[in-house]
Design a protein around this motif. Structure first.
Motif, PDB file in Angstrom:
ATOM      1  N   LEU A   1       0.818  -1.213   0.000  1.00 30.99           N
ATOM      2  CA  LEU A   1       0.000   0.000   0.000  1.00 30.99           C
ATOM      3  C   LEU A   1       0.851   1.262   0.000  1.00 30.99           C
ATOM      4  O   LEU A   1       1.856   1.364   0.701  1.00 30.99           O
ATOM      5  CB  LEU A   1      -0.916   0.015   1.227  1.00 30.99           C
ATOM      6  N   TRP A   2       0.392   2.240  -0.766  1.00 33.08           N
ATOM      7  CA  TRP A   2       1.020   3.562  -0.785  1.00 33.08           C
ATOM      8  C   TRP A   2       0.106   4.532  -0.053  1.00 33.08           C
ATOM      9  O   TRP A   2      -1.064   4.674  -0.386  1.00 33.08           O
ATOM     10  CB  TRP A   2       1.217   4.013  -2.225  1.00 33.08           C
ATOM     11  N   ASN A   3       0.645   5.202   0.942  1.00 35.83           N
ATOM     12  CA  ASN A   3      -0.102   6.214   1.685  1.00 35.83           C
ATOM     13  C   ASN A   3       0.473   7.587   1.349  1.00 35.83           C
ATOM     14  O   ASN A   3       1.590   7.916   1.756  1.00 35.83           O
ATOM     15  CB  ASN A   3      -0.006   5.963   3.197  1.00 35.83           C
ATOM     16  N   MET A   4      -0.276   8.400   0.633  1.00 35.72           N
ATOM     17  CA  MET A   4       0.201   9.710   0.205  1.00 35.72           C
ATOM     18  C   MET A   4       0.001  10.776   1.276  1.00 35.72           C
ATOM     19  O   MET A   4       0.490  11.903   1.150  1.00 35.72           O
ATOM     20  CB  MET A   4      -0.532  10.100  -1.091  1.00 35.72           C
ATOM     21  N   GLU A   5      -0.699  10.430   2.365  1.00 35.45           N
ATOM     22  CA  GLU A   5      -1.002  11.418   3.406  1.00 35.45           C
ATOM     23  C   GLU A   5       0.230  12.106   3.988  1.00 35.45           C
ATOM     24  O   GLU A   5       0.219  13.345   4.161  1.00 35.45           O
ATOM     25  CB  GLU A   5      -1.828  10.767   4.523  1.00 35.45           C
ATOM     26  N   PRO A   6       1.322  11.390   4.327  1.00 33.03           N
ATOM     27  CA  PRO A   6       2.489  12.086   4.883  1.00 33.03           C
ATOM     28  C   PRO A   6       3.036  13.179   3.965  1.00 33.03           C
ATOM     29  O   PRO A   6       3.409  14.262   4.430  1.00 33.03           O
ATOM     30  CB  PRO A   6       3.501  10.959   5.087  1.00 33.03           C
ATOM     31  N   SER A   7       3.060  12.909   2.652  1.00 29.42           N
ATOM     32  CA  SER A   7       3.567  13.903   1.698  1.00 29.42           C
ATOM     33  C   SER A   7       2.604  15.072   1.545  1.00 29.42           C
ATOM     34  O   SER A   7       3.009  16.243   1.584  1.00 29.42           O
ATOM     35  CB  SER A   7       3.808  13.241   0.334  1.00 29.42           C
ATOM     36  N   VAL A   8       1.323  14.763   1.368  1.00 31.18           N
ATOM     37  CA  VAL A   8       0.317  15.810   1.186  1.00 31.18           C
ATOM     38  C   VAL A   8       0.206  16.690   2.420  1.00 31.18           C
ATOM     39  O   VAL A   8       0.188  17.925   2.326  1.00 31.18           O
ATOM     40  CB  VAL A   8      -1.053  15.176   0.848  1.00 31.18           C
ATOM     41  N   ASP A   9       0.151  16.080   3.588  1.00 31.99           N
ATOM     42  CA  ASP A   9       0.010  16.856   4.827  1.00 31.99           C
ATOM     43  C   ASP A   9       1.221  17.740   5.078  1.00 31.99           C
ATOM     44  O   ASP A   9       1.090  18.867   5.565  1.00 31.99           O
ATOM     45  CB  ASP A   9      -0.210  15.914   6.020  1.00 31.99           C
ATOM     46  N   ARG A  10       2.397  17.240   4.727  1.00 33.53           N
ATOM     47  CA  ARG A  10       3.617  18.040   4.881  1.00 33.53           C
ATOM     48  C   ARG A  10       3.582  19.264   3.964  1.00 33.53           C
ATOM     49  O   ARG A  10       3.891  20.381   4.383  1.00 33.53           O
ATOM     50  CB  ARG A  10       4.849  17.186   4.568  1.00 33.53           C
ATOM     51  N   ALA A  11       3.188  19.054   2.718  1.00 33.67           N
ATOM     52  CA  ALA A  11       3.130  20.164   1.760  1.00 33.67           C
ATOM     53  C   ALA A  11       2.129  21.220   2.206  1.00 33.67           C
ATOM     54  O   ALA A  11       2.419  22.432   2.154  1.00 33.67           O
ATOM     55  CB  ALA A  11       2.780  19.650   0.372  1.00 33.67           C
ATOM     56  N   ILE A  12       0.964  20.793   2.655  1.00 34.07           N
ATOM     57  CA  ILE A  12      -0.064  21.733   3.122  1.00 34.07           C
ATOM     58  C   ILE A  12       0.462  22.555   4.291  1.00 34.07           C
ATOM     59  O   ILE A  12       0.302  23.783   4.333  1.00 34.07           O
ATOM     60  CB  ILE A  12      -1.341  20.968   3.529  1.00 34.07           C
ATOM     61  N   LYS A  13       1.099  21.891   5.223  1.00 33.73           N
ATOM     62  CA  LYS A  13       1.633  22.563   6.404  1.00 33.73           C
ATOM     63  C   LYS A  13       2.683  23.612   6.021  1.00 33.73           C
ATOM     64  O   LYS A  13       2.657  24.756   6.500  1.00 33.73           O
ATOM     65  CB  LYS A  13       2.254  21.538   7.357  1.00 33.73           C
ATOM     66  N   LEU A  14       3.589  23.244   5.125  1.00 36.40           N
ATOM     67  CA  LEU A  14       4.667  24.162   4.741  1.00 36.40           C
ATOM     68  C   LEU A  14       4.142  25.358   3.955  1.00 36.40           C
ATOM     69  O   LEU A  14       4.622  26.484   4.121  1.00 36.40           O
ATOM     70  CB  LEU A  14       5.727  23.414   3.931  1.00 36.40           C
ATOM     71  N   VAL A  15       3.154  25.134   3.093  1.00 29.80           N
ATOM     72  CA  VAL A  15       2.572  26.260   2.343  1.00 29.80           C
ATOM     73  C   VAL A  15       1.881  27.206   3.307  1.00 29.80           C
ATOM     74  O   VAL A  15       2.026  28.436   3.210  1.00 29.80           O
ATOM     75  CB  VAL A  15       1.591  25.764   1.270  1.00 29.80           C
ATOM     76  N   LYS A  16       1.138  26.674   4.257  1.00 25.77           N
ATOM     77  CA  LYS A  16       0.451  27.522   5.237  1.00 25.77           C
ATOM     78  C   LYS A  16       1.433  28.338   6.062  1.00 25.77           C
ATOM     79  O   LYS A  16       1.156  29.483   6.442  1.00 25.77           O
ATOM     80  CB  LYS A  16      -0.412  26.662   6.160  1.00 25.77           C
ATOM     81  N   GLU A  17       2.603  27.755   6.340  1.00 24.77           N
ATOM     82  CA  GLU A  17       3.611  28.438   7.154  1.00 24.77           C
ATOM     83  C   GLU A  17       4.505  29.349   6.320  1.00 24.77           C
ATOM     84  O   GLU A  17       5.362  30.034   6.857  1.00 24.77           O
ATOM     85  CB  GLU A  17       4.478  27.407   7.875  1.00 24.77           C
ATOM     86  N   GLY A  18       4.302  29.337   4.994  1.00 23.64           N
ATOM     87  CA  GLY A  18       5.149  30.141   4.120  1.00 23.64           C
ATOM     88  C   GLY A  18       6.556  29.594   4.002  1.00 23.64           C
ATOM     89  O   GLY A  18       7.497  30.324   3.700  1.00 23.64           O
ATOM     90  N   LYS A  19       6.709  28.257   4.188  1.00 25.65           N
ATOM     91  CA  LYS A  19       8.044  27.640   4.197  1.00 25.65           C
ATOM     92  C   LYS A  19       8.229  26.603   3.088  1.00 25.65           C
ATOM     93  O   LYS A  19       9.205  25.859   3.088  1.00 25.65           O
ATOM     94  CB  LYS A  19       8.293  26.978   5.555  1.00 25.65           C
TER      95      LYS A  19
END
Length: 333
Positions: free
Chosen positions: A252-270
């Motif tokens: 199984l491939w779980n894309m959540e770790p990658s997607v959640d990380r990207a969302i967090k960094l965009v929100k933080e401006g990082k």
């Protein structure tokens, strides 16, 4: 009243000043606008995992999510540009056939974050890449296949012989050989990401030549195994519910770790250009071996023990599954 009105005005002014001085704070207080561009339908397993992770973030109220499926390569750049022009702050997709055009869009919209499935490197400042580095559970599923085959012949049907597919097939083959050095493989690529009938016909041909377990890298393979009374190993998603007597296990491939990380960094401006590939590995919970489910009592106990021991070694960093992106070779035709 004057004092109260002054306090309100002052509070509003302070909030505005803070937001202006801290873009990350302002973004954190609003839903992030996210879009995705897919060349295949949502139901296709690879894209389906990205879509699932984004829908989960949407359900949590973190993002506003829009997506377009079945986009032809010739239209991909246009759709990307339209989403960027519409103010989406994060755009995802798979750009294997449109690398040059997609990277040009990223250059034209440097303030937009892009996270794209790609075989190539990140592109500064805003084009990150990801990949399905799920070779670890693929290896474990190969061990199960190697221990379950009675004919010692396993059929493998893939989409295209690109690194993202090759590394999983090679890991699967290595796992099978660990428990069964006599196992042989037939390998076929259908040169399509979504053509279940073609994949099914390729699987039938392998079964006719003696394969009793099929590696279902593409949709259609498990259907062939089911019709012929053979077994299958799934990839990327778990389809055992649809094939309870056919699909033994799946990587199984779980894309959540990658997607959640990207969302967090965009929100933080990082958000910056980086390779998200490692976040698909087991140590980041980006991949896993699906439960045996309906086959829990059908897989020999000693084989289950070997798989669990190897899985523990992988998680502990004591065993590394080799990343081999070379095209896998058949040992029987």
């Amino acid at each position: 009243m004057t004092t109260r009105r002054q306090w309100i005005h002052g509070s509003v002014a302070l909030a505005a000043a803070l937001a202006a001085g801290s873009p990350g704070l302002a973004l954190a207080q609003a839903k992030l606008k996210v879009a995705a561009v897919y060349t295949v339908p949502f139901e296709q397993q690879w894209v389906g995992r990205i879509h699932k992770a984004l829908k989960a973030a949407e359900a949590r109220g973190e993002i506003e999510y829009k997506a377009t499926e079945n986009v032809a390569n010739a239209d991909y750049e246009r759709v990307m540009r339209e989403y960027a022009q519409a103010g989406n702050q994060l755009i995802l997709g798979e750009v294997f056939g449109v690398e040059k055009a997609a990277r040009q869009v990223a250059k034209d919209f440097p303030k937009t974050a892009f996270l794209m499935g790609s075989s190539l490197k990140p592109q500064a400042p805003n084009f990150s890449v990801f990949d399905n580095y799920i070779q670890e559970p693929a290896y474990l599923s190969g061990m199960i296949a190697g221990g379950m085959t009675k004919s010692n012949k396993i059929g493998m049907v893939g989409g295209f012989p690109i690194p993202e597919v090759n590394r999983l097939m090679n890991a699967f083959m290595a796992g099978a050989r660990e428990v069964n050095p006599k196992v042989e493989f037939s390998v076929t690529f259908i040169n399509s990401w979504f053509d279940p009938p073609k994949a099914k016909e390729a699987a039938f041909a392998m079964i006719d030549k003696g394969a009793d377990i099929m590696y279902a890298e593409r949709f259609g393979v498990s259907d062939a195994a089911k019709e012929r009374g053979k077994l299958a190993i799934g990839n990327v998603i778990d389809t055992q519910a649809q094939y309870p007597d056919t699909v033994v296990a799946s990587a199984l491939w779980n894309m959540e770790p990658s997607v959640d990380r990207a969302i967090k960094l965009v929100k933080e401006g990082k958000f910056t250009a980086e390779d998200y590939g490692p976040y698909s590995m087991m140590k980041h919970k980006g991949s896993e071996l699906a439960p045996l489910g309906t086959f829990e009592k059908k897989v020999p106990a000693d084989l289950v023990a070997k798989v669990k021991a190897r899985e523990a070694d992988i998680r502990a960093g004591k065993f590394t599954v080799k990343v081999d992106d070379g095209q896998p070779k058949a040992s029987f035709k």
